[in-house]
Write a protein that holds these residues in place. Sequence first.
Motif, PDB file in Angstrom:
ATOM      1  N   LEU A  12      28.621  34.433  47.094  1.00 56.10           N
ATOM      2  CA  LEU A  12      29.350  33.527  47.674  1.00 56.10           C
ATOM      3  C   LEU A  12      29.932  32.270  46.744  1.00 56.10           C
ATOM      4  O   LEU A  12      29.278  32.376  45.794  1.00 56.10           O
ATOM      5  N   GLY A  13      30.881  31.555  47.011  1.00 57.87           N
ATOM      6  CA  GLY A  13      31.346  30.568  46.205  1.00 57.87           C
ATOM      7  C   GLY A  13      32.527  29.698  46.673  1.00 57.87           C
ATOM      8  O   GLY A  13      32.989  30.017  47.736  1.00 57.87           O
ATOM      9  N   SER A  14      33.206  28.805  45.977  1.00 54.76           N
ATOM     10  CA  SER A  14      34.076  28.045  46.417  1.00 54.76           C
ATOM     11  C   SER A  14      35.266  28.211  45.556  1.00 54.76           C
ATOM     12  O   SER A  14      35.335  28.560  44.442  1.00 54.76           O
ATOM     13  N   GLY A  15      36.169  27.495  46.230  1.00 57.02           N
ATOM     14  CA  GLY A  15      37.584  27.491  45.521  1.00 57.02           C
ATOM     15  C   GLY A  15      38.585  26.565  46.189  1.00 57.02           C
ATOM     16  O   GLY A  15      37.974  25.739  47.094  1.00 57.02           O
ATOM     17  N   ASP A  16      39.780  26.697  45.909  1.00 57.60           N
ATOM     18  CA  ASP A  16      40.752  25.614  46.352  1.00 57.60           C
ATOM     19  C   ASP A  16      41.971  26.390  47.196  1.00 57.60           C
ATOM     20  O   ASP A  16      42.618  27.045  46.349  1.00 57.60           O
ATOM     21  N   ARG A  17      42.291  26.292  48.203  1.00 60.59           N
ATOM     22  CA  ARG A  17      43.234  27.037  49.159  1.00 60.59           C
ATOM     23  C   ARG A  17      44.653  26.619  48.633  1.00 60.59           C
ATOM     24  O   ARG A  17      45.591  27.219  49.037  1.00 60.59           O
ATOM     25  N   ILE A  18      44.790  25.461  47.725  1.00 63.17           N
ATOM     26  CA  ILE A  18      45.915  25.184  47.420  1.00 63.17           C
ATOM     27  C   ILE A  18      46.453  26.207  46.278  1.00 63.17           C
ATOM     28  O   ILE A  18      47.911  26.050  46.156  1.00 63.17           O
ATOM     29  N   LEU A  24      31.419  35.670  50.815  1.00 63.53           N
ATOM     30  CA  LEU A  24      31.781  34.507  51.404  1.00 63.53           C
ATOM     31  C   LEU A  24      32.531  33.392  50.530  1.00 63.53           C
ATOM     32  O   LEU A  24      31.994  33.029  49.452  1.00 63.53           O
ATOM     33  N   LYS A  25      33.487  33.042  50.962  1.00 66.42           N
ATOM     34  CA  LYS A  25      34.462  32.058  50.296  1.00 66.42           C
ATOM     35  C   LYS A  25      34.423  30.817  51.165  1.00 66.42           C
ATOM     36  O   LYS A  25      34.805  30.804  52.319  1.00 66.42           O
ATOM     37  N   ILE A  26      34.463  29.463  50.385  1.00 67.19           N
ATOM     38  CA  ILE A  26      34.279  28.300  50.957  1.00 67.19           C
ATOM     39  C   ILE A  26      35.510  27.483  50.155  1.00 67.19           C
ATOM     40  O   ILE A  26      35.422  27.333  49.102  1.00 67.19           O
ATOM     41  N   PHE A  29      42.681  32.818  46.091  1.00 66.66           N
ATOM     42  CA  PHE A  29      41.684  31.832  46.838  1.00 66.66           C
ATOM     43  C   PHE A  29      40.502  32.498  46.401  1.00 66.66           C
ATOM     44  O   PHE A  29      39.913  33.694  46.695  1.00 66.66           O
ATOM     45  N   CYS A  30      39.421  31.911  45.463  1.00 63.37           N
ATOM     46  CA  CYS A  30      37.911  32.205  45.369  1.00 63.37           C
ATOM     47  C   CYS A  30      38.113  33.559  44.526  1.00 63.37           C
ATOM     48  O   CYS A  30      37.129  34.347  44.756  1.00 63.37           O
ATOM     49  N   PRO A  31      39.023  34.098  43.624  1.00 58.95           N
ATOM     50  CA  PRO A  31      38.721  35.227  42.974  1.00 58.95           C
ATOM     51  C   PRO A  31      37.530  35.406  42.209  1.00 58.95           C
ATOM     52  O   PRO A  31      37.223  36.594  42.013  1.00 58.95           O
ATOM     53  N   ALA A  32      36.958  34.459  41.595  1.00 61.08           N
ATOM     54  CA  ALA A  32      35.728  34.654  40.976  1.00 61.08           C
ATOM     55  C   ALA A  32      34.637  35.121  41.780  1.00 61.08           C
ATOM     56  O   ALA A  32      33.796  35.967  41.539  1.00 61.08           O
ATOM     57  N   VAL A  33      34.755  34.978  43.145  1.00 56.42           N
ATOM     58  CA  VAL A  33      33.794  35.385  44.362  1.00 56.42           C
ATOM     59  C   VAL A  33      33.928  36.992  44.165  1.00 56.42           C
ATOM     60  O   VAL A  33      32.992  37.719  44.165  1.00 56.42           O
TER      61      VAL A  33
END
Length: 121
Positions: free
Chosen positions: A57-63, A90-92, A67-71
């Motif tokens: 799981l992890g976070s990113g920024d939808r802008i 899970l992406k946040i 979005f969250c490619p590290a996840v």
Amino acid sequence: MLVEECMQVHPRKFIDYDICVMATYTYGSNGALPEEAEDFYFDLEKIYLTGKIFGVLGSGDRIYEKFCPAVDDFDKQFEKTHTTRGAEALKINLSPNEMDKENIKQFAEYLVAAYSKTLGH
């Protein structure tokens, strides 16, 4: 249970545990792995975790376009370890809101349920 920062531990430590979770964030507009997680990422693919359950799981920024490619990157890296996915990645967006907190709880429940299946429960 062990909670460690990826700079402080080698992925082989996952061998000591039944459920392996990676929480990360995505850095910058190009969707890069966090610099401090790169060694951990590359070392992870050299470890065999057969019989273990994993989740990412992890976070990113939808802008950003990605979005969250590290996840996704860590999820694919875990697949190379011969372990079993216990929950979908899970992406946040940025920091968790109330819905995200519920999704994190469900993510954890899926991991435990997947582990329980390995025990025949």
